[in-house]
Design a protein around this motif. Structure first.
Motif: not given
Lengths: 431, 265
Positions: A69-74, A171-182, A257-260
């Motif tokens: 979801y992030c504009v600054n992603r790699r 679950q959403s974190l796993k899906l959208l921010a794979p480098d972070k977890s609860k 802002m980004v497509e995914g």
């Protein structure tokens, strides 16, 4: 790269962070520069209606993570920049001297690893606090995965720290921010909570104890990028206030802002109304003595699009009403739709000397539009109060939602699973 | 209880002057029809009496209010005096009479006149001075931080302590265009001085100052989120009348043509 280019890249990248509060701590300049006020001060307002209180920037936007979801992603092809600590400190002081800002909001993309990033942030804050003797407000972002020792140094330099929850479920974190977890998010949050508690007792014991994050900690999460219901989000917020003693939980409507493949389509409108309802409910939790369970439950798990949460609660609890203004308790006054904390305080003060009538309420600045259906003064409803459909609708719905309700803009609102009949029943059925 | 009310008091426009009017009306048991500043005086059929300002009398009255009524009432009177309320002097003197007979509870009875009108004016004053803590913009003129504001109420006494304690190392000069007053601050001490009616012309700011103004305008322009545009909300938080003196709403080429020319030379 010129300073102005860096500023435009790095403030442009930070603007989606919601928190811009400067409240929660009182401090004077001593011999340095700057002070803070517990009520917070807004310095300007942008055309989107948000306040500008802090210089909100990233230290760098060159991120090693790849959050969808992030504009600054790699994997996103954008211009990258980074402030030198000296540059940013000078800029902050320059702005602060001219009374443009209340302080600094420092966040950063993850450079190399979380610890290195935190060290860079600490260098900047040290420079400000120690070289420039800056005593204004500092809000620092903690990156999940940072070492606890670094967190404790950062907390000594900042007034408020925050760890972003980002998304309301694992679950959403796993899906959208794979480098972070609860776990990586809640661990630093818990560490900060413990440090604050420990520090509060140290301050009492030792005169020389340095304050750790005196304005507490906050967090934020994105609403609308993942499928959680309002009930889940609100319960989560309530737990964060209770368990982690957070000062604020911020919600930010997802702006594509980004497509995914796991994200809403690019042309999705940001769910601003939903965000607004969540904030209204958040206020009810913090200042009005409501519990998340009272406002929503598993069956009605999303807020009503048409009426605000308090009104909605009142309509389904009509047995509590009408409330007699002249002898109701503070708790009950706070539950009247359209009556806020300040109005309640004024009522309580004014009714000590005389019993109040509708004219008096108007003089006190109490907004009666919605309230009249729920209150009595000296045992009477207001003269000429008529309980017919159109009037009640007019009173309980804002102009904008009323227009939407009457047929315009139904497409956008029909995103939510409430039919027009449901709303009608809810609003007019029982009165 | 009043002997007469067909009289107009004329005073010098200062807070102490107004307190002397209050003292006079109590001693003479009069309720003046109006109290006016000497500059605003118009010919009238009523008798006009000039009340000389005497600091000793004013201080004595203040002390008496503080001891016999309360500190809050004393503060309230001062705040009401600073507000923009039309004909506030007459109401304040009425209020002082009332406060002596009703005691400290008088402030709770906010729906009765004249307390209600005065209270609303005081709230307005307090709100405006809170806004100015954020909306004041300083321009660095060779080490002196200068700001111009156009408030409706006299906010300077209420924002003085805030700015003095925030910038103890700076030289501050905040000019209130509406009331022709200025706040001067140096080394953690500040005072308010009265200025003449003519506008102050400032000379050209330096290059670094213009650079910071440009940086600030750049920052302000960027942080707004287009998808959330909501100007109604902006207008309610930051009414347009404040914007003329705020850096982010100024185009420096338009506002300071002289300054630009000098720089170009």
């Amino acid at each position: 790269m010129e300073l102005i280019d860096k500023l435009s890249i790095l403030s442009g990248a930070a603007k989606y962070d919601v928190a811009c509060t400067s409240s929660g701590v009182d401090r004077n300049a001593g011999g340095g520069i700057g002070s803070t006020r517990s009520y917070g001060i807004c310095h300007s307002f942008t055309p989107d209606g948000r306040c500008v209180s802090l210089l909100k920037v990233l230290l760098s936007n060159a991120c090693i993570y790849d959050c969808a979801y992030c504009v600054n992603r790699r994997s996103n092809d954008i211009r990258r920049a980074a402030f030198k600590p000296e540059e940013l400190a000078e800029l902050t002081i320059g702005f602060y001297r001219r009374n443009y800002i209340e302080g600094l909001f420092l966040s950063s993309a993850v450079i190399r690893d979380p610890d290195y990033t935190c060290e860079q942030m600490i260098r900047t804050l040290r420079l400000l606090r120690e070289e420039y003797c800056f005593r204004g407000y500092i809000h620092a972002k903690i990156i999940p995965g940072t070492d606890e020792r670094l967190i404790s140094i950062l907390g000594m330099l900042a007034d408020r720290v925050s760890v972003n929850l980002e998304l309301p479920s694992n679950q959403s974190l796993k899906l959208l921010a794979p480098d972070k977890s609860k776990e990586t998010i809640l661990k630093p949050m818990g560490a900060v909570t413990n440090k604050i508690a420990e520090n509060r007792s140290d301050i009492v014991k030792y005169r020389s104890a340095v304050k750790f994050a005196p304005a507490g900690q906050s967090t934020q999460m994105i609403v609308g990028a993942s499928p959680e219901s309002d009930y889940q989000i609100l319960t989560l917020a309530e737990n964060l206030y209770g368990r982690y003693k957070l000062k604020r939980v911020f919600f930010s409507a997802y702006i594509p802002m980004v497509e995914g493949k796991n994200l809403p389509a690019l042309d999705t409108k940001p769910p601003l109304l939903r965000e607004h309802r969540l904030y209204q409910a958040d206020w009810l939790l913090r200042y009005y003595g409501f519990k998340a369970r009272e406002l929503l439950d598993e069956e009605n798990c999303n807020f009503n699009v048409y009426v605000d949460p308090k009104c909605s609660w009142a309509l389904s609890h009509l047995d509590f009403f009408p409330v007699e203004i002249n002898n109701a308790s503070r708790e009950m006054l706070l539950r009247i739709p359209g009556v806020g904390v300040r109005s309640v305080q004024r009522i309580l003060t004014a009714r000590r000397t005389r019993s109040l009538d509708y004219e008096d309420l108007k003089k006190l600045g109490v907004v009666l539009k919605r309230a009249v259906y729920f209150i009595t003064c000296k045992g009477r409803y207001i003269a000429g109060l008529r309980m017919d459909h159109d009037r009640i609708l007019n009173a309980l719905l804002s102009k904008k939602t009323l227009d939407a309700f009457m047929g315009q803009g139904m497409e956008q609102l029909s995103l939510f699973d409430t039919s027009r009949e449901d709303v009608l029943k809810c609003i007019t059925g029982q009165i | 209880m009043y002997y007469r009310s067909d009289i107009i008091y004329v005073y010098d426009g200062s807070f102490y002057g107004l307190l002397c009017c209050a003292a006079e009306s109590m001693v003479k048991k009069e309720q003046p029809f109006r109290i006016v500043k000497e500059n605003d005086m118009l010919p009238s059929i009523f008798e006009c009496r000039r009340i000389e300002t005497c600091e000793a009398i004013a201080r004595k009255l203040l002390l008496s209010i503080e001891r016999n009524i309360s500190l809050h009432v004393k503060r309230f009177i001062y705040l009401a005096f600073l507000s923009q309320l039309e004909d506030r002097e007459t109401m304040i003197v009425d209020f002082i009479h009332m406060a002596y007979s009703r005691g400290r509870q008088i402030l709770e009875d906010r729906t009765a006149e004249p307390i209600h009108t005065l209270w609303k004016a005081v709230v307005n004053l307090q709100n405006e001075s809170h806004l100015f803590k954020g909306f004041v913009r300083f321009t660095d003129y060779g080490g002196v931080m200068v700001s111009e504001i156009e408030p409706k109420n006299s906010v300077l006494p209420l924002i003085k302590d805030h700015f003095v304690s925030r910038y103890p190392r700076e030289l501050l000069f905040i000019y209130d265009k509406t009331h022709h007053q200025a706040l001067l601050a140096k080394c953690g001490k500040g005072r308010i001085i009265a200025l003449g009616d003519e506008d102050i012309d400032f000379f050209a700011p330096e290059e670094t100052e213009l650079k910071f103004q440009e940086l600030w305008r750049c920052f302000y322009g960027i942080v707004s989120i287009e998808e959330r545009r909501n100007e109604a909300c902006q207008n309610s938080h930051l009414p347009k009348r404040y914007r003329s003196s705020m850096t982010e709403f100024q185009d420096h080429r338009r506002i300071q043509p002289k300054a630009r020319q000098e720089l170009n030379r």
